[in-house]
Structures are given as structure tokens and as C-alpha cells.
Design a protein around this motif. Structure first.
Motif, short mmCIF file in Angstrom:
data_model
loop_
_atom_site.label_atom_id
_atom_site.label_comp_id
_atom_site.label_asym_id
_atom_site.label_seq_id
_atom_site.Cartn_x
_atom_site.Cartn_y
_atom_site.Cartn_z
N ALA A 66 0.95 -0.98 0.27
CA ALA A 66 0.07 -0.16 0.16
C ALA A 66 0.84 1.61 0.13
CB ALA A 66 -0.63 0.44 1.04
N SER A 67 1.97 1.14 0.60
CA SER A 67 2.66 2.29 0.73
C SER A 67 3.26 2.79 -0.68
CB SER A 67 4.08 2.09 1.92
OG SER A 67 3.37 2.22 3.50
N LEU A 68 4.16 1.88 -1.70
CA LEU A 68 4.32 1.42 -2.61
C LEU A 68 3.63 2.24 -3.44
CD1 LEU A 68 6.72 -1.94 -2.68
CD2 LEU A 68 7.28 1.20 -3.37
N ALA A 69 2.73 1.36 -3.96
CA ALA A 69 1.38 2.00 -4.73
C ALA A 69 1.05 3.46 -4.05
CB ALA A 69 -0.34 1.60 -4.46
N ARG A 70 0.88 4.26 -3.28
CA ARG A 70 0.79 5.48 -3.14
C ARG A 70 2.13 6.46 -3.18
NH1 ARG A 70 -0.45 3.31 2.44
NH2 ARG A 70 -3.31 3.10 2.68
N ARG A 71 3.27 5.90 -3.24
CA ARG A 71 4.69 6.49 -3.87
C ARG A 71 4.56 6.66 -4.64
NH1 ARG A 71 7.98 8.14 0.81
NH2 ARG A 71 6.85 7.69 2.38
N LEU A 72 4.23 5.88 -5.68
CA LEU A 72 4.40 5.44 -7.00
C LEU A 72 3.30 6.92 -7.84
CD1 LEU A 72 5.05 1.64 -7.43
CD2 LEU A 72 6.36 3.33 -7.94
N ARG A 73 2.18 6.20 -6.88
CA ARG A 73 0.80 7.04 -7.93
C ARG A 73 1.23 8.83 -7.45
NH1 ARG A 73 -1.64 7.95 -12.26
NH2 ARG A 73 -3.87 9.16 -12.21
N LYS A 74 1.91 8.89 -6.32
CA LYS A 74 1.98 10.39 -6.27
C LYS A 74 2.84 10.41 -7.41
CE LYS A 74 3.06 13.43 -2.59
NZ LYS A 74 4.04 13.89 -0.72
N ILE A 75 3.85 10.26 -7.80
CA ILE A 75 5.15 10.74 -8.78
C ILE A 75 4.68 10.19 -9.82
CG2 ILE A 75 6.95 11.21 -7.29
CD1 ILE A 75 7.68 8.53 -8.94
N GLY A 76 3.39 9.61 -10.20
CA GLY A 76 2.65 9.92 -11.75
C GLY A 76 2.75 8.22 -12.03
N ASP B 170 8.56 1.01 9.45
CA ASP B 170 7.13 1.77 9.02
C ASP B 170 7.46 1.07 7.74
OD1 ASP B 170 5.90 3.85 7.99
OD2 ASP B 170 6.68 5.65 9.12
N PRO B 171 5.82 0.91 7.43
CA PRO B 171 5.45 0.61 5.88
C PRO B 171 6.22 1.31 4.81
CG PRO B 171 3.56 0.37 6.95
CD PRO B 171 5.09 0.44 8.23
N ASP B 172 6.03 3.19 5.57
CA ASP B 172 5.78 3.82 4.70
C ASP B 172 7.87 4.18 4.70
OD1 ASP B 172 3.82 4.74 3.83
OD2 ASP B 172 3.65 5.85 5.94
N ALA B 173 8.76 4.38 5.36
CA ALA B 173 10.07 4.04 5.48
C ALA B 173 10.56 3.06 4.30
CB ALA B 173 10.57 4.13 6.89
N ILE B 174 10.02 1.94 4.10
CA ILE B 174 10.54 0.67 3.62
C ILE B 174 9.98 1.01 2.24
CG2 ILE B 174 9.66 -1.48 2.85
CD1 ILE B 174 8.85 -2.00 5.74
N ALA B 175 9.07 1.47 1.76
CA ALA B 175 8.30 1.93 0.50
C ALA B 175 9.78 3.34 -0.30
CB ALA B 175 6.94 2.59 0.91
N GLN B 176 9.87 4.04 1.19
CA GLN B 176 11.05 5.20 0.68
C GLN B 176 12.40 4.39 -0.49
OE1 GLN B 176 10.53 8.10 0.15
NE2 GLN B 176 12.30 7.48 -1.33
N THR B 177 12.77 3.10 0.35
CA THR B 177 13.90 2.50 0.10
C THR B 177 13.56 1.59 -1.02
OG1 THR B 177 14.53 1.95 2.10
CG2 THR B 177 15.63 0.86 0.59
N TYR B 178 13.03 1.35 -1.74
CA TYR B 178 12.14 0.72 -2.88
C TYR B 178 12.35 1.74 -3.83
CZ TYR B 178 10.30 -3.40 -1.41
OH TYR B 178 9.64 -4.86 -0.58
N MET B 179 11.66 3.10 -3.27
CA MET B 179 11.27 4.34 -4.31
C MET B 179 13.08 4.73 -4.79
SD MET B 179 8.58 4.87 -5.22
CE MET B 179 8.37 6.50 -5.77
N ASP B 180 13.62 4.72 -3.92
CA ASP B 180 15.52 5.40 -3.76
C ASP B 180 15.81 4.54 -4.72
OD1 ASP B 180 14.45 7.18 -2.51
OD2 ASP B 180 15.41 6.39 -0.44
N VAL B 181 15.84 2.85 -4.80
CA VAL B 181 16.74 1.83 -5.04
C VAL B 181 15.97 2.42 -6.83
CG1 VAL B 181 17.11 -0.23 -5.92
CG2 VAL B 181 16.97 0.36 -3.55
#
Length: 233
Positions: free
Chosen positions: A20-30, A201-212
Motif C-alpha cells: 500500500a505504501s508503495l502504491a501511494r508513493r508510485l502514484r504520487k509521482i505519476g 515503518d512501511p512508508d520508510a520501507i517504500a521510500q527505500t524501494y523508491m530510492d533504489v
């Protein structure tokens, strides 16, 4: 994020928490997002929030996985990011755990990941571009008592990720394995009293995926450990 190199993501084994955290972050950047799981009812609120397409799939079945990618292409777009989060646990003593349940757990955790990687590679190789991310666990680094099925599945997942990274990296496809080495925080699993930051924190985990995903090809990471700073290791 203007320089983000991807446009469409498919998350397999989606649910609350990391997915869920990943989906939100990915969608937020388009990015366009697809969510796949056996139980699609649980995905409705997240799908509405992220404007994501939802697909029902048993990740352990080759025909269903092939159909998932075709449906994703028809309804959304061809994914250039594929994230495999699906897994299954069957705890119990070696002497009595149900072999059929163990077989199914390994099929979901490892064989399903292979199927996802295969479908993704078929599409990404001709373009020389894409990313395949695998969500691992502590069990992929060390097996625990009465958790043989999960350990076998996650060890296999890690082996798949290493092999795929060596094969697909030279073809322009970024493969990375994330060792989630700790409990993931949720409403039903908060930090214990007096132990702040003892869960991830799942949001912090998702941020690491985004950084990678944002890494330049000349400095790709292929295996990342994430653990609470409070953990002794």
C-alpha cells in the motif's frame, strides 16, 4: 519526480503495509499502478485511493500469471516496474506439518516469483529497460525453528533474485532483493510499549524501494537489508 525512469508498476501480492505504501508513493509521482492479489476485495479502498487497476491472481499458477500481464497491458499499460510481494507461511514442526500446504507455500513464495520475473523479462528484454523487485525476509538469511516452509521459500526467492540480477542487469533490467529483517508496523502490530522504533515503518520501507528505483545504472544496488536500528545483529 521528473527524472524517475519508470512509468507503470505492477505490484503482485498487494495488500496493506509495504504494498500500500508503495502504491501511494508510485502514484504520487505519476506512475500508473496495477494491484494483483488472490483476495481483491481487500484492495478496493487502496485502488480507489491510488486510481489503480485491480487483478485477481493465484501467483503460483503459470496460466494465471500470464493472463495477469496480458490484462495489465490491455487495461493499463505494459509495466516497466514489477514488484513481487506475495508469500505464504505454514508454521509447524517438521514431523507433522502438512506437506501439501508446504508445497503450496513454496509455490507462492518462490515459483510465483519466478513466473513474475519470467513474464517481466519477456517484455523488458527487447526494450533494454525495466525493474524487477523482490520482497524478502529474515527467513531468507536464516531459517527459524518450525518455519521450514517460509525459510525454503524465501531462500529460494533470494537465489532467484541473485541469478536474475546477473542475467538481466547487463540487459538494462534492474533486479533487486529487499531483506525485510524485522516486523512491519501496522494498526494491528504497533511498536510494543516502551520499545519505540522496534518495528519497520512501511512508508520508510517504500521510500527505500523508491530510492533504489531511482538509482543510475552505473551504481545499482541488488540486495538491500532493512532492519530496525534497535535490532541486535
Amino acid at each position: 519526480m521528473r527524472d524517475f525512469p519508470y512509468h507503470c508498476a505492477l505490484i503482485i501480492g498487494a495488500g496493506p503495509g509495504i504494498s500500500a505504501s508503495l502504491a501511494r508513493r508510485l502514484r504520487k509521482i505519476g506512475l500508473q499502478v496495477g494491484l494483483a492479489a488472490r483476495d481483491v476485495e481487500k484492495l478496493k479502498p487502496l485502488a480507489e485511493e491510488t486510481a489503480a487497476a485491480v487483478f485477481a491472481v493465484d501467483a503460483s499458477q503459470p496460466e494465471q500469471m500470464a493472463k495477469l500481464f496480458l490484462d495489465m497491458e490491455r487495461q493499463v499499460a505494459e509495466p516497466d516496474v514489477v514488484i513481487y510481494n506475495a508469500s505464504s507461511r505454514v508454521p509447524g514442526p517438521l514431523s507433522s506439518v502438512d506437506p501439501t500446504a508446504v508445497e503450496k507455500a513454496i509455490a507462492i513464495t518462490t515459483f510465483g516469483a519466478f513466473l513474475a520475473a519470467q513474464q517481466a523479462a519477456k517484455r523488458m528484454e527487447p526494450k533494454g529497460h525495466g525493474a524487477i523487485l523482490f520482497t524478502g525476509a529474515s527467513a531468507g538469511m536464516k531459517g527459524f525453528a518450525q518455519s521450514a516452509a517460509f525459510a525454503m521459500g524465501k531462500f529460494g526467492l533470494r537465489g532467484l533474485a541473485q541469478s536474475a540480477a546477473r542475467e538481466l542487469g547487463p540487459k538494462g533490467i534492474h533486479v533487486a532483493h529487499f531483506n525485510i529483517d524485522g516486523g512491519v508496523r501496522s494498526k494491528t502490530r504497533p511498536d510494543p510499549g516502551g520499545e519505540p522504533d522496534s518495528t519497520l515503518d512501511p512508508d520508510a520501507i517504500a521510500q527505500t524501494y523508491m530510492d533504489v528505483l531511482a538509482q543510475p545504472r552505473n551504481a545499482w544496488s541488488h540486495e538491500i537489508d532493512l532492519r530496525p536500528w534497535t535490532e541486535r545483529f
